[in-house]
Scaffold this motif. Structure first.
Motif, PDB file in Angstrom:
ATOM      1  N   VAL A 130       1.484  -1.224  -0.076  1.00 34.18           N
ATOM      2  CA  VAL A 130       0.008  -0.263   0.010  1.00 34.18           C
ATOM      3  C   VAL A 130       1.069   1.337   0.191  1.00 34.18           C
ATOM      4  N   ASP A 131       0.339   2.300  -1.275  1.00 36.61           N
ATOM      5  CA  ASP A 131       1.381   3.603  -1.415  1.00 36.61           C
ATOM      6  C   ASP A 131       0.419   4.685  -0.214  1.00 36.61           C
ATOM      7  N   VAL A 132       0.715   5.522   0.604  1.00 41.58           N
ATOM      8  CA  VAL A 132       0.314   6.454   1.840  1.00 41.58           C
ATOM      9  C   VAL A 132       0.591   6.958   0.861  1.00 41.58           C
ATOM     10  N   ASP A 133       1.824   7.552   1.048  1.00 39.79           N
ATOM     11  CA  ASP A 133       2.529   8.813  -0.055  1.00 39.79           C
ATOM     12  C   ASP A 133       3.345   8.990  -0.209  1.00 39.79           C
ATOM     13  N   GLU A 134       5.014  10.319  -0.470  1.00 37.66           N
ATOM     14  CA  GLU A 134       5.894   9.207  -0.627  1.00 37.66           C
ATOM     15  C   GLU A 134       7.031   9.123   0.281  1.00 37.66           C
ATOM     16  N   HIS A 135       6.408   9.610   1.600  1.00 38.29           N
ATOM     17  CA  HIS A 135       6.917   8.848   2.437  1.00 38.29           C
ATOM     18  C   HIS A 135       6.697   8.461   3.395  1.00 38.29           C
ATOM     19  N   VAL A 136       5.375   7.158   3.402  1.00 38.54           N
ATOM     20  CA  VAL A 136       5.235   6.103   3.863  1.00 38.54           C
ATOM     21  C   VAL A 136       5.000   5.018   2.935  1.00 38.54           C
ATOM     22  N   VAL A 137       5.060   3.748   3.062  1.00 39.69           N
ATOM     23  CA  VAL A 137       4.638   2.676   2.256  1.00 39.69           C
ATOM     24  C   VAL A 137       4.305   1.578   3.265  1.00 39.69           C
ATOM     25  N   GLY A 138       3.718   0.677   2.696  1.00 36.71           N
ATOM     26  CA  GLY A 138       3.416  -0.305   4.291  1.00 36.71           C
ATOM     27  C   GLY A 138       2.741  -1.397   2.958  1.00 36.71           C
ATOM     28  N   SER A 139       2.056  -2.439   4.375  1.00 42.79           N
ATOM     29  CA  SER A 139       1.564  -3.605   3.632  1.00 42.79           C
ATOM     30  C   SER A 139       0.210  -4.287   4.382  1.00 42.79           C
ATOM     31  N   ILE A 140      -0.816  -4.378   3.526  1.00 43.05           N
ATOM     32  CA  ILE A 140      -1.451  -4.894   4.590  1.00 43.05           C
ATOM     33  C   ILE A 140      -2.138  -6.578   4.579  1.00 43.05           C
ATOM     34  N   ASN A 141      -1.467  -6.603   5.492  1.00 42.31           N
ATOM     35  CA  ASN A 141      -1.607  -8.498   5.359  1.00 42.31           C
ATOM     36  C   ASN A 141      -2.778  -9.366   6.193  1.00 42.31           C
ATOM     37  N   LEU A 142      -3.501 -10.610   4.851  1.00 38.04           N
ATOM     38  CA  LEU A 142      -4.715 -10.255   5.921  1.00 38.04           C
ATOM     39  C   LEU A 142      -4.211 -12.817   5.847  1.00 38.04           C
ATOM     40  N   TYR A 143      -4.799 -12.865   7.409  1.00 37.68           N
ATOM     41  CA  TYR A 143      -4.363 -13.871   7.634  1.00 37.68           C
ATOM     42  C   TYR A 143      -5.822 -15.135   7.126  1.00 37.68           C
ATOM     43  N   ALA A 144      -5.475 -16.342   7.068  1.00 36.80           N
ATOM     44  CA  ALA A 144      -6.028 -17.472   7.099  1.00 36.80           C
ATOM     45  C   ALA A 144      -5.754 -18.632   8.365  1.00 36.80           C
ATOM     46  N   ARG A 145      -7.172 -18.860   9.037  1.00 36.68           N
ATOM     47  CA  ARG A 145      -6.321 -19.298  10.007  1.00 36.68           C
ATOM     48  C   ARG A 145      -6.770 -21.336   8.820  1.00 36.68           C
ATOM     49  N   GLU A 146      -7.498 -21.638   8.065  1.00 39.16           N
ATOM     50  CA  GLU A 146      -7.628 -22.648   6.836  1.00 39.16           C
ATOM     51  C   GLU A 146      -6.903 -22.157   5.527  1.00 39.16           C
ATOM     52  N   PRO A 147      -6.255 -23.615   5.354  1.00 36.83           N
ATOM     53  CA  PRO A 147      -5.370 -23.728   4.459  1.00 36.83           C
ATOM     54  C   PRO A 147      -6.512 -23.129   3.416  1.00 36.83           C
ATOM     55  N   GLY A 148      -5.889 -22.554   1.778  1.00 37.52           N
ATOM     56  CA  GLY A 148      -6.321 -22.992   0.406  1.00 37.52           C
ATOM     57  C   GLY A 148      -7.207 -22.050   0.101  1.00 37.52           C
ATOM     58  N   VAL A 149      -7.271 -21.128   1.312  1.00 41.68           N
ATOM     59  CA  VAL A 149      -9.304 -20.799   1.293  1.00 41.68           C
ATOM     60  C   VAL A 149      -8.857 -19.073   0.693  1.00 41.68           C
ATOM     61  N   LEU A 150      -7.853 -18.743   0.812  1.00 43.42           N
ATOM     62  CA  LEU A 150      -6.988 -16.982   0.088  1.00 43.42           C
ATOM     63  C   LEU A 150      -6.997 -17.610  -1.771  1.00 43.42           C
ATOM     64  N   SER A 151      -8.297 -17.033  -1.726  1.00 43.29           N
ATOM     65  CA  SER A 151      -7.742 -17.328  -3.299  1.00 43.29           C
ATOM     66  C   SER A 151      -8.122 -15.692  -4.089  1.00 43.29           C
ATOM     67  N   ALA A 152      -8.486 -16.192  -4.742  1.00 45.45           N
ATOM     68  CA  ALA A 152      -8.121 -15.299  -6.724  1.00 45.45           C
ATOM     69  C   ALA A 152      -9.469 -13.697  -5.808  1.00 45.45           C
ATOM     70  N   SER A 153      -9.988 -14.460  -5.441  1.00 42.89           N
ATOM     71  CA  SER A 153     -11.464 -13.415  -4.893  1.00 42.89           C
ATOM     72  C   SER A 153     -10.990 -12.245  -4.225  1.00 42.89           C
ATOM     73  N   GLN A 154      -9.807 -12.989  -3.165  1.00 42.29           N
ATOM     74  CA  GLN A 154      -9.538 -12.287  -1.881  1.00 42.29           C
ATOM     75  C   GLN A 154      -8.338 -11.438  -2.316  1.00 42.29           C
ATOM     76  N   GLN A 155      -7.684 -12.255  -3.768  1.00 37.14           N
ATOM     77  CA  GLN A 155      -6.614 -10.443  -3.889  1.00 37.14           C
ATOM     78  C   GLN A 155      -6.970  -9.551  -4.847  1.00 37.14           C
ATOM     79  N   LEU A 156      -8.065 -10.535  -5.562  1.00 34.56           N
ATOM     80  CA  LEU A 156      -8.877  -9.019  -6.379  1.00 34.56           C
ATOM     81  C   LEU A 156      -9.107  -7.532  -5.647  1.00 34.56           C
ATOM     82  N   THR A 157      -9.739  -8.042  -3.810  1.00 35.79           N
ATOM     83  CA  THR A 157     -10.654  -7.422  -2.732  1.00 35.79           C
ATOM     84  C   THR A 157      -8.953  -6.462  -2.594  1.00 35.79           C
TER      85      THR A 157
END
Length: 244
Positions: A130-157
Motif C-alpha cells: 500500500v502506498d500512502v504518500d511519498e514518505h510512507v509505504v506499507g503492506s496490508i497482511n491478511l491471514y487465514a486459519r484454514e489452508p487454501g481459502v485465500l483465493s483469487a477473489s481475496q487477492q482482487l479485493t
C-alpha cells in the motif's frame, strides 16, 4: 501491481467489495490520528473479507519509527519488522508486488517466520503493498486459519482495498500534519471540513468518496497548499454561492 499467483477469472462480489470500501471510508475519512486509523482499518478488514481470520498492517515511515497494527494482539509479531525481508509483509513492501501463500504448511520461504505463523494457527497469508504518500509505504497482511481459502477473489479485493486505503491514509497523514500543535477542537474541525469538501465534490461530480478525496489531494499538490486549506476554500465558495 503484479502478483505471484496464476491468472484466474474468479472475481469478488461487487456488492461485497463496495460494502467493504464504504466501511473503510467511514472509519478513516475523518480520522486525524494515523495509528488509530490503522487500528480501525485492520478491524474493518478482518470482519469484512470472507475467509480472512486476522488482519495486520506494516508501515514504514521515513524519519519515524515503523508502525504495526493488528486485529489480534497475539499475532502482532508476524507483522513486526524484526523479521527483516524474511517475511511476507517486507517482501510485498520491497517488491511492490502482491505476495501470497495458500498453504504455509508447504511454504519454503520466510523461515523462521513461517514456523512462527504455523505455531500461531495461521495457514494462509496474503500481503499486498500500500502506498500512502511519498514518505510512507506499507503492506496490508491478511491471514487465514484454514489452508487454501485465500483465493483469487481475496487477492482482487485486497488490491482494491490497498489502493483505497492508501488514499484515505494519505488524507489522515495530511490532517495529522496540519493539526500540529492545534487544540482538540481545531483538529476536529479539520476533519469535518475535509469531509464536507468530499461531500461537495461527490455531489458536483457524481463520484464516489475515494475519487472525491483524490480530487482534493491533487488540488492540494498542484496549488502547493495543505489539504485542509483546499477543503476550506471549496466549502466556503459553495456556501457563498448558496448565500447569494
Amino acid at each position: 501491481m503484479r502478483t505471484t499467483t496464476e491468472p484466474s477469472t474468479e472475481a469478488p462480489g461487487v456488492l461485497e467489495t463496495a460494502a467493504l470500501l464504504r466501511e473503510v471510508t467511514a472509519g478513516l475519512i475523518t480520522s486525524d490520528d494515523f495509528d488509530a486509523a490503522l487500528d480501525r482499518l485492520v478491524r474493518t478488514v478482518r470482519d469484512a473479507i470472507p475467509e480472512v481470520t486476522w488482519c495486520g498492517v506494516t508501515v514504514l515511515r521515513a524519519g519515524a519509527p515503523a508502525s504495526v497494527a493488528g486485529s489480534e494482539p497475539r499475532l502482532g509479531d508476524l507483522d513486526d519488522l524484526r523479521h527483516g525481508d524474511d517475511a511476507p509483509a517486507m517482501t510485498a513492501i520491497r517488491s511492490r508486488e502482491l505476495v501470497w501463500s495458500a498453504d504455509l504448511r508447504t511454504e519454503t520461504r520466510w523461515r523462521p517466520w513461517t514456523v512462527r505463523a504455523l505455531n500461531l494457527g495461521v495457514r494462509g497469508v496474503l500481503a499486498v503493498p500500500v502506498d500512502v504518500d511519498e514518505h510512507v509505504v506499507g503492506s496490508i497482511n491478511l491471514y487465514a486459519r484454514e489452508p487454501g481459502v485465500l483465493s483469487a477473489s481475496q487477492q482482487l479485493t485486497a488490491m482494491l482495498l490497498a489502493e483505497h486505503a492508501g488514499l484515505l491514509l494519505g488524507a489522515v497523514r495530511d490532517r495529522s500534519r496540519q493539526a500540529g500543535d492545534a487544540d482538540p477542537t481545531e483538529v476536529l474541525t479539520a476533519g469535518q471540513v475535509v469531509d464536507q469538501a468530499v461531500g461537495v465534490i461527490m455531489t458536483q461530480r457524481g463520484c464516489p468518496a475515494t475519487e472525491a478525496l483524490k480530487v482534493l489531494r491533487s488540488a492540494s499538490a498542484a496549488l502547493g497548499i495543505p489539504l485542509r486549506d483546499v477543503a476550506e476554500r471549496l466549502v466556503t465558495s459553495v456556501a457563498r454561492r448558496h448565500a447569494t
